[in-house]
Design a protein around this motif. Structure first.
Motif, PDB file in Angstrom:
ATOM      1  N   LEU A  37      58.403  60.129  37.196  1.00 50.81           N
ATOM      2  CA  LEU A  37      58.475  58.670  37.384  1.00 50.81           C
ATOM      3  C   LEU A  37      59.544  58.095  36.478  1.00 50.81           C
ATOM      4  O   LEU A  37      60.189  57.109  36.790  1.00 50.81           O
ATOM      5  N   ASP A  45      57.764  60.197  43.392  1.00 53.56           N
ATOM      6  CA  ASP A  45      57.891  58.872  43.993  1.00 53.56           C
ATOM      7  C   ASP A  45      58.577  59.067  45.343  1.00 53.56           C
ATOM      8  O   ASP A  45      59.750  59.441  45.401  1.00 53.56           O
ATOM      9  N   GLU A  48      61.879  57.449  45.870  1.00 53.75           N
ATOM     10  CA  GLU A  48      62.972  58.155  45.188  1.00 53.75           C
ATOM     11  C   GLU A  48      63.423  59.356  46.024  1.00 53.75           C
ATOM     12  O   GLU A  48      64.615  59.641  46.141  1.00 53.75           O
ATOM     13  N   SER A  75      54.797  63.586  48.734  1.00 52.18           N
ATOM     14  CA  SER A  75      55.849  62.576  48.615  1.00 52.18           C
ATOM     15  C   SER A  75      57.055  62.947  49.477  1.00 52.18           C
ATOM     16  O   SER A  75      57.702  62.077  50.066  1.00 52.18           O
TER      17      SER A  75
ATOM     18  N   SER B  76      55.473  54.480  44.866  1.00 50.86           N
ATOM     19  CA  SER B  76      56.513  54.703  43.871  1.00 50.86           C
ATOM     20  C   SER B  76      56.027  54.528  42.439  1.00 50.86           C
ATOM     21  O   SER B  76      56.814  54.676  41.520  1.00 50.86           O
ATOM     22  N   SER B  77      54.757  54.216  42.231  1.00 53.48           N
ATOM     23  CA  SER B  77      54.359  54.034  40.841  1.00 53.48           C
ATOM     24  C   SER B  77      53.183  54.894  40.398  1.00 53.48           C
ATOM     25  O   SER B  77      52.963  55.054  39.208  1.00 53.48           O
ATOM     26  N   GLY B  83      49.192  58.768  44.925  1.00 51.05           N
ATOM     27  CA  GLY B  83      50.239  57.799  45.300  1.00 51.05           C
ATOM     28  C   GLY B  83      50.534  57.865  46.777  1.00 51.05           C
ATOM     29  O   GLY B  83      50.317  56.895  47.522  1.00 51.05           O
TER      30      GLY B  83
END
Lengths: 818, 208
Positions: A37, A45, A48, A75, B76-77, B83
């Protein structure tokens, strides 16, 4: 090309993985990291990841995403939903283990593999480790057929032995993959000792499963149009211990990029003397039998001929870097819009294709030949070589096999009108006895190529050479300018005796190449090598060079379009040091000026660049670039002995400026001190050496520039080139002045041409020089000359030379010394 | 009361959940330290704090808008697997909500879409000892009670989620970091299922 995105929980891990993988390819594919992060918070993320994919995809045909664990996978998958659906189709998420997967993936991607191949390579990444750690003694291996049983054996193979100390590990395997991929052939490699099944030569992961340690015998088999070529190249690579080639250089016509030293290929005797049957190569193509047709047909024939010649040239490439540059220049000529338009225009107005090419390229050659610059003038040869090939192809017709240079019989002496660089590079240096040219001087580009490959060459043989017929026995000694056609028994035995004595001298020198050079009266003299590439360093390492007295950084990085990064520079310096067995290397900071600009550092446009802003003078205008290089040098110095050397120094003020920059960089990095020296090229620096060398560790005399500045004569200018002689007593007096006046403890080296002249070694030592740095191939000869020198006699010789009336008189003095 | 749920209530739900997560972060982390990497509490707390920050500065015209922001913020956090999992839930959930207030049936459709997203993202099933052990019984209970209104349905869902969470405690984990522990994961309460129960309990309180 395919790009790669690394997704990891840890930014440090992701960046380290990418750094590791980048090492695997000279030109790695685009790589991006989406990890952590922030610097320290673990996590992934998806947004990202999506932007990393978009970033890499912008320059590539597809993206392979390598992930570590858990949320990385989720992700990455989510990221594929976040990006444009069309882009998502060009993205594959790999199930490969991250580290094991990325290494073969980078190699495959760098070699131009498509997305499916890169993904397959990554997935195979674990196989090598699994195979290695699998029970070794099961001895059953029933699924592994014996390699190459006669029935399924491909047409060609070579057996090579892995001589690399650590076996065929990832780097040598990567070099092999890169090489194999550059040929149009299917290549497999089998471990003859283990008797396992052959694996694909384009797969790094499969090659790793060969588990080939040092001494392992490998059978490399090839099929396809370039089977023979790829096997020859593999043999060369194996002989070089799988050291990868320097990154492919762009077709460059800069002399700096071309005048390297070829090593690792079959070399000629290097003896300057040869005897053997003549093999006459006629440059002229007989176009009388050419039947012209309509302009439309002629244009088609012309285009086809140009394309076939270009193809043939491309197939020759990739063998020898020296030749590659030249061949790149030939391709550029064939591709030149103006030339093609000129040819088409003439054909449209009714000329046969042959005449059109003759007129257009003939005109270009004439223009080149009229240029003032020596090097540019030599380009005329390139133009004539291309014209010859196009005409041969036109005359032979579309269905004829491509014109090949006739194979030169082993032991023959090639007699040719003039030696163009492509022909010189194409000769089999190990087979041909020598070359005699009718025209051309001794400094032509083709001559330099031939010499660097150790081929004896007699240039400018004139009418005598022109009169040589095929199979005539020809003998020559280039050193004494002796050329004999059809020698009588007496002449023959004299030439043979000369050949033998030179050979035994060379053998003796080679035999002791790795021994230190100690004069007859017991003084140790360091003999190092001048280095222009990591490959050059490997060659110099094998000829016994004691490190490098001059690393020409502007040539090492001369083909790069952008300033090389600090890491890249440091890595190259370490590669050079490694080639020289980690002996001390002397890195010269960028020596660039208007006469030899770099793409990323163009010198100013000057009327007289030799007297302009060059070397350290230019660095003061671009201190950031200078500092960056000093950082890279300090970085390399942490791992291997390094000296730094500043070029083109004139005043003490310049020395102080450079020392201040170095001190600042060292302070910033917390780096240890490194030995510092300057080049002595400017007479003013030689005269004031006591002041300039204060506080330094060494000075190194660049005899080429010192000579031309002292005598105000350009070596490249025929009108005055005879004046520019390094043996001129004026130059020798300056060398003596430097040796006599440097502060105590400052070593005096010579790294100019004079140090590569075996006959001058004794003289230089007599003048007070402590170290010599020569071109790699002559290091054994220079060492031998040191051994034959006693300092007392050398000092007497130096006194005579200093008092001699002329350079010619000095040369006479040196003659018996050889 | 209240047969429909509007934008303000959804927004309240998220803010309230952020507070609940903050208060329960130590518990969630402790649960995670037994069978995972001890970050679920801090990850969710960081994610929901970021959501509140986003709600403070953002202008939302519809629940769809709101949950798109919530989902992307979590993605994103949060950092860990929750997440993309919760992120996907809210993105899909919001995708089924229109511009105006939503009734019990519409909310059910959205919950289903969200849970389907979690299934697809995590490729887990009930019994793998994941948040789905709470989610799947919860949406079934919601469906059964939907005719009684949003409040009753969400209360039933929260209760079913809690039961699902508890029934998974003795199980061996098959997905996620806990699966590395194998048999040793049995007997521990799943942190993901726990944060799911908290989400649904908060929903019952704020949307009902």
């Amino acid at each position: 090309m395919i790009g790669i995105v690394v997704v990891s929980h840890s930014r440090a891990l992701g960046e380290a993985v990418v750094a590791l993988a980048r090492e695997m390819a000279a030109t790695p594919p685009p790589l991006a990291v989406a990890a952590g992060l922030d610097e320290t918070t673990f996590g992934t993320d998806a947004t990202e990841v999506a932007s990393a994919i978009e970033h890499v995809a912008a320059d590539t045909d597809g993206v392979l995403v390598l992930v570590d664990i858990g949320s990385s996978v989720l992700s990455a998958e989510l990221a594929c939903e976040l990006v444009d659906p069309e882009l998502a189709e060009r993205v594959t998420i790999s199930p490969a283990p991250l580290v094991e997967g990325i290494v073969p993936a980078v190699v495959a991607a760098a070699g131009g593999a498509d997305l499916a191949e890169v993904a397959a390579e990554a997935e195979e990444g674990l196989a090598a480790k699994q195979a290695h750690l699998a029970d070794n003694d099961d001895g059953e291996d029933d699924d592994a057929p014996a390699p190459s049983s006669p029935a399924d054996r491909p047409a060609r193979f070579v057996d090579v032995v892995v001589d690399e100390p650590h076996g065929l590990h990832a780097r040598p395997a990567a070099a092999l993959v890169a090489l194999v991929r550059s040929f149009d052939a299917q290549v497999t490699v089998a471990n003859l000792d283990a008797g396992t099944a052959p694996v694909s030569g384009t797969s790094l992961s499969k090659l790793a499963t060969l588990d080939a340690g040092r001494g392992t015998r490998l059978r490399v088999s090839a099929e396809g149009p370039q089977a023979r070529e790829v096997l020859a190249a593999v043999e060369v690579l194996a002989a070089r211990d799988f050291a990868p080639e320097a990154p492919a250089q762009a077709a460059s016509t800069s002399p700096a990029a071309v005048r390297g030293t070829a090593t690792g290929f079959s070399r000629g005797s290097g003896l300057d003397v040869a005897i053997g049957p003549a093999h006459v190569v006629r440059d002229e193509v007989n176009v009388e039998g050419y039947q012209s047709r309509s302009p439309g047909e002629e244009l088609t024939r012309s285009d086809e001929a140009a394309a076939r010649v270009a193809d043939a040239i491309r197939r020759q490439e990739g063998d020898d870097p020296l030749a590659s540059d030249v061949l790149g220049a030939h391709l550029a000529l064939l591709d030149d819009d103006a030339i093609r338009a000129g040819v088409a225009g003439r054909i449209a107005s009714g000329d046969p294709a042959t005449t059109a090419w003759q007129e257009v390229l003939g005109g270009v050659a004439t223009d080149f030949a009229a240029l003032a610059d020596d090097y540019q003038r030599e380009r005329a040869q390139d133009v004539r070589a291309v014209l010859r090939q196009v005409l041969q192809t036109l005359v032979a017709g579309p269905n004829a096999p491509l014109p090949q240079s006739k194979a030169v019989p082993e032991g023959a002496i090639v007699v040719i009108d003039e030696l163009d660089p492509a022909t010189a590079a194409g000769l089999d240096a190990g087979a041909v006895a020598g070359v005699v040219t009718v025209r051309g001087g001794s400094t032509g580009h083709g001559v330099i190529v031939a010499r660097s490959r150790g081929i004896p060459i007699f240039t400018g043989g004139g009418a005598t050479a022109a009169g040589i017929a095929d199979s005539d026995i020809v003998g020559f000694d280039a050193a004494s300018r002796l050329l004999v056609v059809r020698p009588n028994a007496d002449e023959t035995s004299r030439l043979r005796a000369l050949l033998e004595s030179r050979q035994s001298e060379a053998d003796e020198a080679q035999g002791q190449a790795h021994e230190p050079a100690v004069t007859a009266d017991g003084v140790r003299v360091r003999v190092a090598a001048n280095i222009t590439s990591a490959r050059d360093a490997i060659g110099a390492g094998t000829t016994g060079a004691e490190g490098s007295g001059l690393v020409r950084t502007e040539i090492v990085f001369g083909a790069e379009s952008a300033a090389p990064s600090l890491g890249r520079q440091a890595a190259e310096f370490l590669a050079i040091a490694s080639g020289l067995q980690w002996q001390q290397i002397t890195i010269r900071t960028w020596d660039v000026g208007g006469d030899k600009p770099l793409a990323f550092l163009p010198g100013p446009d000057e009327a007289n660049p030799m007297l302009g802003v060059r070397g350290l003078r230019l660095m003061r205008q671009v201190p950031d670039l200078f500092d960056d290089q000093l950082r890279a040098i300090c970085g390399a110095a942490e791992q291997t002995p390094v000296r730094v050397m500043f070029p083109m120094v004139t005043t003490r003020d310049e020395v102080d400026w450079a020392l201040e920059r170095l001190a600042a960089v060292r302070a910033e990095l917390g780096a240890d001190p490194i030995p510092v020296g300057i080049m002595v090229e400017v007479p003013a620096a030689a005269i004031r050496i006591a002041e300039l060398a204060r506080g330094l560790d060494f000075v190194s005399i660049g005899t080429n520039d010192l000579t031309q500045y002292t005598l105000a004569a350009d070596r490249g200018n025929d009108g005055v080139s005879q004046l520019a002689d390094g043996l001129d007593p004026a130059v020798l007096q300056l060398i003596r002045h430097v040796a006599d006046h440097v502060p105590d403890g400052v070593a005096v080296a010579v790294c100019g041409d004079l140090a590569s002249r075996v006959e001058a070694v004794s003289l230089l030592l007599g003048l007070g020089v402590h170290e010599l740095s020569a071109v790699g191939p002559v290091v054994p000869g220079v060492k031998q000359a040191v051994r034959h020198t006693s300092l007392a006699a050398a000092r007497a010789l130096a006194e005579q030379a200093l008092a001699a009336p002329s350079a010619a008189a000095v040369r006479e003095l040196l003659r018996p010394a050889r | 009361m209240g047969d429909t749920v509007d934008l303000d209530q959804f927004s309240d739900w998220m803010r309230r959940y952020a507070g609940v997560i903050h208060d329960n972060a130590p518990l969630l982390t402790e649960l995670d330290s037994a069978i995972g990497d001890a970050d679920h509490g801090s990850n969710m707390d960081r994610g929901m704090t970021a959501v509140v920050d986003a709600l403070d500065v953002g202008e939302f015209t519809s629940p769809a808008d709101l949950f798109k922001k919530v989902g992307m913020t979590l993605v994103s956090s949060v950092g860990g697997a929750s997440g993309p999992l919760y992120g996907t839930f809210f993105l899909r959930f919001g995708g089924k909500l229109g511009a105006g207030p939503v009734d019990a049936e519409g909310l059910g459709v959205a919950l289903h879409a969200g849970v389907d997203g979690i299934v697809q993202r995590g490729k887990a099933a009930v019994g793998d000892k994941t948040m789905l052990d709470a989610w799947v019984p919860a949406v079934e209970a919601y469906d059964a009670a939907a005719s009684s209104g949003v409040g009753a349905a969400l209360t039933a869902a929260a209760e079913a989620a809690a039961q699902g969470r508890d029934s998974a405690t003795p199980l061996v984990a098959h997905r996620g970091r806990a699966s590395y522990l194998g048999e040793r994961s049995a007997g521990h309460q799943d942190p993901g299922a726990t944060s799911t129960v908290l989400l649904l309990e908060t929903a019952a309180e704020t949307l009902g």
